[in-house]
Write a protein that holds these residues in place. Structure first.
Motif, short mmCIF file in Angstrom:
data_model
loop_
_atom_site.label_atom_id
_atom_site.label_comp_id
_atom_site.label_asym_id
_atom_site.label_seq_id
_atom_site.Cartn_x
_atom_site.Cartn_y
_atom_site.Cartn_z
N VAL A 49 13.68 2.56 -52.76
CA VAL A 49 14.91 1.96 -53.51
C VAL A 49 15.63 3.28 -53.70
CG1 VAL A 49 15.39 1.24 -55.91
CG2 VAL A 49 13.71 0.16 -54.75
N PHE A 50 14.82 4.29 -54.07
CA PHE A 50 15.43 5.67 -54.58
C PHE A 50 16.17 6.13 -53.07
CE2 PHE A 50 13.55 6.26 -58.52
CZ PHE A 50 14.15 7.39 -59.03
N GLY A 51 15.68 5.99 -51.87
CA GLY A 51 16.38 6.35 -50.62
C GLY A 51 17.37 5.55 -50.42
N ASP A 52 17.51 4.40 -50.53
CA ASP A 52 18.68 3.47 -50.08
C ASP A 52 19.59 3.35 -51.12
OD1 ASP A 52 19.49 1.57 -48.06
OD2 ASP A 52 19.28 0.22 -49.85
N ALA A 53 19.28 3.05 -52.48
CA ALA A 53 20.42 2.64 -53.36
C ALA A 53 20.60 3.80 -54.45
CB ALA A 53 19.52 1.36 -54.13
N VAL A 54 19.43 4.73 -54.80
CA VAL A 54 19.75 5.63 -55.98
C VAL A 54 20.48 6.76 -55.42
CG1 VAL A 54 18.83 7.06 -57.83
CG2 VAL A 54 18.00 4.57 -57.15
N LEU A 55 19.95 7.39 -54.22
CA LEU A 55 20.45 8.62 -53.58
C LEU A 55 22.16 8.51 -53.14
CD1 LEU A 55 19.83 11.38 -52.12
CD2 LEU A 55 19.53 10.11 -49.95
N PRO A 56 22.76 7.56 -52.93
CA PRO A 56 24.13 7.38 -52.72
C PRO A 56 24.82 7.42 -54.17
CG PRO A 56 23.14 5.68 -51.23
CD PRO A 56 21.89 6.13 -52.33
N ARG A 57 24.20 7.09 -55.18
CA ARG A 57 24.73 7.33 -56.59
C ARG A 57 24.43 8.48 -57.36
NH1 ARG A 57 27.02 1.93 -58.36
NH2 ARG A 57 26.96 0.65 -56.64
N GLY A 58 24.25 9.59 -56.64
CA GLY A 58 24.02 11.03 -57.21
C GLY A 58 22.43 11.21 -57.54
N SER A 59 21.56 10.37 -56.79
CA SER A 59 20.05 10.67 -56.78
C SER A 59 19.64 10.41 -58.09
CB SER A 59 19.78 12.00 -56.23
OG SER A 59 20.45 12.28 -54.89
N ARG A 60 19.84 9.77 -59.12
CA ARG A 60 19.23 9.60 -60.34
C ARG A 60 19.52 8.26 -61.09
NH1 ARG A 60 21.26 13.35 -65.12
NH2 ARG A 60 20.87 14.97 -63.69
N ILE A 61 18.53 7.85 -61.82
CA ILE A 61 18.49 6.55 -62.67
C ILE A 61 17.99 6.59 -63.90
CG2 ILE A 61 16.79 5.48 -61.23
CD1 ILE A 61 18.40 2.84 -61.37
#
Length: 317
Positions: free
Chosen positions: A27-39
Motif C-alpha cells: 500500500v505504501f509503495g503503490d498508493a502512499v509514495l505518490p502522495r508524498g510518502s506519508r499518511i
C-alpha cells in the motif's frame, strides 16, 4: 456464483492468516509514495477496513514496520502520520522500476554473482539464502548466488536492511560475462540448476487464473461501472500479489526461458488491469486519503506513467 471482482475480494477476506505487514508495504509503495510518502494512521486503518483488517492488526503491523525502519512517525497534535524512511523509500523506488515496467529489462549478457567465502553458521546461511531468494537470486553448489541483472550494491543494501550486515564480510560480489560460462547451452543448464522454473511458472499461472476473470469482467462491464472502493481494494491486492511474484523472479532474458513463459502474460494482465483500476481508485483516495492535519495531498503526475499506454505489447482481447 459471485462475479469475479467480488470473488477475488471475498477470497482475500476469508484467508485464515494475512501477512498484514507485507500488504501495508504494498500500500505504501503503490498508493502512499505518490502522495508524498506519508499518511495518517487513522486514514490507513479506514482504507484497509473493507479488507477486514481490523484496527489492532493494522496498528501492530505498522509499529513493527517502524521498528524494522521501513517507516517513521511524525506527530501532528493528537494524531500521527507514518512516513517512509529514506531507506524504505529507496527500496520502494527500486522495486517500482521492476513492478511498473512495461517489459522485462534487457540482458547485458553478464551474470551477477555473490560468492560466500569462509564458513557461516547454519542459521545465518539459511537467513542469507532466504534473503537473496526474495531478491530473485538462484543458488549454485550451495555457496554461489547468481542473478542476470541485479544491482549488486542494492542487493547488499537490502541484506543490511534484513539485519545481515554481519555476513557481508564473507560475501564476494562478481560480474561474469556469459563467455566465462562457456556458451548459451551452458547458460541454460545453469539456469535450470539455479532456479525452479516449473514452480515459478506455476505461481505465475495461478496469478493469471486469479486475475484474468476480473479483467474480463471489467472489459465487459466497462471500467466506469466499478466503484472507487472496490477499485482501490483490487488495485492493492493486484500489486501486492504481483510484487511478491517479482521478488521471486530473476527476470531471466527470453533466450534462457522455456517457450510460452507465463511471466509475460502475467505482466500484460497486470498492466491492463492496473490501468483500468487507476482512475476510480484514485478518486476514492482523493475522497478518503488524509494526513494527520486533515489535508489530502494530490498524487504526483508521474503516477499515470506507470505501465505506459504506449507499450506496443498488449494482452489479447
Amino acid at each position: 456464483m459471485l462475479p469475479p471482482i467480488q470473488k477475488r475480494l471475498d477470497d482475500f477476506r476469508q484467508q485464515g492468516r494475512v501477512q498484514a505487514g507485507s500488504l501495508i508495504i504494498s500500500v505504501f509503495g503503490d498508493a502512499v509514495l505518490p502522495r508524498g510518502s506519508r499518511i495518517w494512521l487513522g486514514s490507513l486503518i479506514r482504507l484497509l477496513e473493507p479488507l477486514e483488517l481490523n484496527e489492532r492488526l493494522v496498528r501492530t503491523s505498522v509499529f513493527r514496520l517502524a521498528k524494522e525502519e521501513w517507516l517513521r512517525t511524525e506527530p501532528a497534535g493528537r494524531r500521527t502520520d507514518y512516513l517512509l524512511t529514506p531507506s524504505g523509500q529507496r527500496r520502494f523506488e527500486e522495486a517500482s522500476r521492476h513492478i511498473y515496467a512495461s517489459s522485462a529489462p534487457r540482458w547485458d549478457r553478464r551474470w551477477r554473482l555473490i560468492i560466500t567465502v569462509g564458513e557461516l553458521p547454519p542459521k545465518r546461511r539459511e537467513a542469507l539464502r532466504r534473503a537473496l531468494f526474495w531478491q530473485g537470486f538462484g543458488i549454485l553448489n550451495g555457496d554461489c548466488f547468481v542473478h542476470p541483472s541485479a544491482d549488486l550494491s542494492a542487493a547488499f543494501d537490502a541484506l543490511i536492511a534484513e539485519g545481515l550486515s554481519d555476513v557481508l564480510g564473507k560475501l564476494k560480489p562478481l560480474l561474469a560475462a556469459d563467455a566465462q560460462f562457456g556458451n548459451a547451452a551452458n547458460d541454460i543448464d545453469m539456469v535450470h540448476g539455479a532456479w525452479n522454473l516449473e514452480r515459478l511458472a506455476g505461481v505465475y499461472a495461478e496469478f493469471v487464473e486469479h486475475y484474468q476473470p476480473v479483467l474480463e469482467q471489467l472489459r465487459a462491464d466497462g471500467q466506469g461501472d466499478i466503484d472507487g472502493e472496490s477499485a482501490l481494494l483490487l488495485r492493492i491486492l493486484l500489486i501486492h500479489d504481483y510484487r511478491r511474484l517479482l521478488l521471486r523472479d530473476p527476470e531471466l532474458p527470453d533466450v534462457l526461458l522455456p517457450p510460452e513463459w507465463p511471466g509475460q502474460k502475467a505482466r500484460l494482465l497486470c498492466k491492463e488491469l492496473y490501468r483500468r483500476l487507476l482512475a476510480p481508485s484514485e478518486r476514492h483516495l482523493d475522497a478518503h486519503f488524509q494526513l494527520a492535519n486533515g489535508q489530502t495531498p494530490e498524487a504526483t503526475p508521474t503516477l499515470h506513467e506507470r505501465f505506459r499506454e504506449d507499450d506496443p505489447l498488449a494482452l489479447p482481447g
